[in-house]
Design an enzyme around this catalytic site. Structure first.
Site, mmCIF file in Angstrom:
data_model
loop_
_atom_site.group_PDB
_atom_site.id
_atom_site.type_symbol
_atom_site.label_atom_id
_atom_site.label_comp_id
_atom_site.label_asym_id
_atom_site.label_seq_id
_atom_site.Cartn_x
_atom_site.Cartn_y
_atom_site.Cartn_z
ATOM 1 N N HIS A 84 91.587 15.854 42.068
ATOM 2 C CA HIS A 84 90.513 15.015 42.627
ATOM 3 C C HIS A 84 89.522 15.929 43.338
ATOM 4 O O HIS A 84 89.924 16.783 44.123
ATOM 5 C CB HIS A 84 91.063 14.082 43.704
ATOM 6 N N TYR A 115 101.875 10.451 41.779
ATOM 7 C CA TYR A 115 102.251 11.048 43.071
ATOM 8 C C TYR A 115 103.296 10.280 43.865
ATOM 9 O O TYR A 115 103.640 10.666 44.980
ATOM 10 C CB TYR A 115 101.022 11.348 43.925
ATOM 11 N N ARG A 139 92.093 18.441 49.962
ATOM 12 C CA ARG A 139 92.617 17.893 51.226
ATOM 13 C C ARG A 139 94.127 18.086 51.325
ATOM 14 O O ARG A 139 94.671 18.281 52.391
ATOM 15 C CB ARG A 139 92.336 16.380 51.304
ATOM 16 N N HIS A 192 96.729 17.641 44.161
ATOM 17 C CA HIS A 192 96.065 16.353 44.432
ATOM 18 C C HIS A 192 94.573 16.489 44.731
ATOM 19 O O HIS A 192 93.739 15.797 44.144
ATOM 20 C CB HIS A 192 96.755 15.632 45.596
ATOM 21 N N HIS A 242 96.333 5.958 37.922
ATOM 22 C CA HIS A 242 97.468 5.835 38.846
ATOM 23 C C HIS A 242 98.055 4.461 38.511
ATOM 24 O O HIS A 242 97.573 3.443 39.025
ATOM 25 C CB HIS A 242 97.027 5.859 40.309
ATOM 26 N N GLU A 291 84.980 13.145 45.691
ATOM 27 C CA GLU A 291 84.846 11.699 45.502
ATOM 28 C C GLU A 291 84.101 11.091 46.689
ATOM 29 O O GLU A 291 83.319 10.158 46.527
ATOM 30 C CB GLU A 291 86.238 11.058 45.368
ATOM 31 N N ASP A 318 91.494 5.101 36.508
ATOM 32 C CA ASP A 318 91.857 5.402 37.884
ATOM 33 C C ASP A 318 92.625 4.275 38.601
ATOM 34 O O ASP A 318 93.823 4.139 38.432
ATOM 35 C CB ASP A 318 90.572 5.805 38.637
ATOM 36 N N HIS A 347 86.306 12.776 39.359
ATOM 37 C CA HIS A 347 85.175 12.198 40.114
ATOM 38 C C HIS A 347 83.941 13.104 40.076
ATOM 39 O O HIS A 347 83.019 12.805 39.346
ATOM 40 C CB HIS A 347 85.541 11.830 41.568
ATOM 41 N N ARG A 366 92.217 2.727 51.261
ATOM 42 C CA ARG A 366 93.359 3.625 51.141
ATOM 43 C C ARG A 366 94.532 3.163 52.011
ATOM 44 O O ARG A 366 95.686 3.350 51.643
ATOM 45 C CB ARG A 366 92.940 5.063 51.506
ATOM 46 N N GLN A 393 98.659 1.456 40.887
ATOM 47 C CA GLN A 393 97.545 0.773 41.547
ATOM 48 C C GLN A 393 97.068 -0.468 40.786
ATOM 49 O O GLN A 393 96.297 -1.269 41.309
ATOM 50 C CB GLN A 393 96.386 1.748 41.792
#
Ligand SMILES: [Zn+2]
Length: 471
Positions: free
Chosen positions: A247, A134, A223, A220, A70, A250, A335, A284, A95, A73
């Site tokens: 993902h 994203y 979730r 994603h 990502h 994780e 990541d 993960h 997060r 990040q």
């Protein structure tokens, strides 16, 4: 324009078929390795019409493949390493800080940050990145005039650095299973699965003739994406032979939500729905049940482990022995970019198992292929398994393969004295990424003597942006 010039790169050692060979050379043209020339004499024979570049006391290895990034990040590095007095700190508090950042990055800033991240990757020997993207919309959640604006900026950053990229636009719909997304997630959200797929199709079209950019899909997580979306995306990707990244497992909380909603953990749910296939990569895979390991062994997807991020976020240990013993391929990603060092990712897969089991050379102990050296088990994770995950022809130095390779300085303090027998172990377990001297992608040298020709601009603009962002 592809470089059609024929170049012979000579090196002290070249990694071919898992072994370092001495005094070999590569004949490169049109972005590909035309021939691996194993003998000095053979190299002379192919000399006619070729430019010979003698790289000196170096070893050539295939470029490293980073399956999970990502890019934005990278700008969070160093900013979440403290605890608010008395409060808990874990993945979920991290997060919150990550979402704050995600909600401020404008398109120009995205490009600046991504360029810095990709430049750092190139410097560390990464030639191909899977970008799990994203940040789609404006901070208020409305689409940009060009709905793929942010994705196009990320791709532009990769092009400027010269790194190969598989762009994985993310499908995001719910905040948790069956729950509406929160306002902090509105930049990520697609209104419906058809709109999401239309936007991916537009990107696929945009890069259809671009040799350095490919496109895949990325629901994603369990979730954020419902069963209906998962089925639609999986079927659509299969028709187009695109990689699917997601993902998975994780955090224990995600496993618990899945248990509660579906009665089974995430991988089991994906399998029960009939969507999980061997061209999927599960990012993960930290908390796996025995049944889930069985499913992985049976179906054959790739696991995309991200050990430097998982240790930074306190996610838990990858069950690497369980995966290796069942021949489940593990690829690697940087990541969140706390660290960008593909060799560190590789060695942690083994070292975490040593710490857990109080043993040495753990993975070769369970390897069904009977390999003897830890490095032999770890090396494919950063190379051929990454290529499998991103459906790339790279990951090895071979006749006809893409000319994506890395020049290691054998005089670097971390490599001095390495022999052709020890070098793979030196690289995987002990080398500093500072030993990466030059990096070639599709036959073009993007890092030469540790420098990129745009690095002053890349680092200068990033430094200014970080000063503006503050702590
Ligand atoms: Zn991730």
């Amino acid at each position: 324009m592809k470089n059609e010039e024929k170049i012979i790169y000579r090196a002290a050692m070249i990694l071919v078929d898992g072994q370092f060979v001495r005094d070999a050379a590569l004949l490169v043209s049109g972005g590909r390795i035309e021939r691996v020339l194993r003998e000095k004499i053979a190299a002379h024979r192919f000399n006619t019409g070729s430019r010979v570049v003698d790289l000196g006391s170096v070893a050539l290895i295939p470029g490293q493949i980073n399956v999970h990034s990502h890019a934005f990040q990278r700008s969070l590095r160093g900013k979440t390493e403290y605890r608010e007095g008395g409060q808990a700190d874990d993945f979920w508090t991290w997060r919150v800080a990550m979402y704050e950042l995600a909600n401020r990055v404008e398109p120009d800033e995205m490009e600046i940050i991504a360029r810095l991240a990709f430049w750092e990757m190139a410097r560390a020997g990464i030639t191909h990145v899977g970008e799990f993207h994203y940040l789609h919309h404006r901070p208020d959640g409305t689409a940009y005039g060009e709905p793929n604006e942010m994705a196009l900026r990320v791709a532009k950053a990769a092009r400027e650095v010269g790194i190969r990229m598989t762009l994985l636009p993310v499908a995001y719909h719910t905040g948790d299973i069956g729950k509406a997304a929160g306002s902090e997630q509105r930049r990520f959200i697609s209104p419906d699965v058809e709109t999401y797929l239309e936007r991916v199709a537009a990107l696929e079209e945009e890069f259809s003739t671009d040799e350095l950019v490919d496109v895949g899909v990325a629901p994603h997580s369990i979730r954020a994406v419902s069963r209906e979306w998962m089925e639609a995306i999986g079927a659509w990707a299969q028709k187009r032979s695109m990689p699917v990244h997601i993902h998975v497992c994780e955090q224990r909380r995600e496993v618990e939500s899945s248990q509660k909603a579906y009665g089974v953990p995430p991988i089991e749910a994906l399998h029960d729905w009939g969507v999980l296939k061997d061209f999927w990569t599960l990012i993960h895979g930290t908390h796996l049940s025995k049944r889930e390991v069985d499913i992985l062994a049976e179906v054959g997807p790739t696991i995309g482990a991200c050990p430097t991020t998982e240790r930074n976020l306190g996610d838990g240990f990858l069950p690497a022995s369980d995966l290796v013993s069942r021949a489940i391929p593990i690829a690697l990603g940087s990541d969140s970019h706390t660290v960008i060092d593909p060799f560190e990712e590789m060695r942690l897969v083994e070292y975490h198992e040593r710490l857990r089991r109080e043993e040495r050379n753990v993975l070769v102990g369970v390897d069904p292929g009977g390999r003897r050296q830890s490095a032999d088990v770890l090396w494919p994770m950063g190379t051929t398994h990454g290529a499998r995950s991103l459906q790339s022809a790279g990951g090895e130095i071979r006749d006809g393969g893409p000319a994506d390779f890395v020049v290691l300085d054998l005089e670097h303090p971390s490599l001095v004295g390495a022999t052709e027998q020890s070098l793979l172990s030196d690289v995987v377990l002990s080398m500093s990424a500072g030993a990466v001297r030059d990096v070639i992608v599709a036959g073009e040298a993007i890092i030469v003597e540790r420098h990129h020709d745009k690095e002053l601009e890349i680092t200068g603009e990033y430094r200014e942006l970080m000063a503006r962002y503050g702590s």
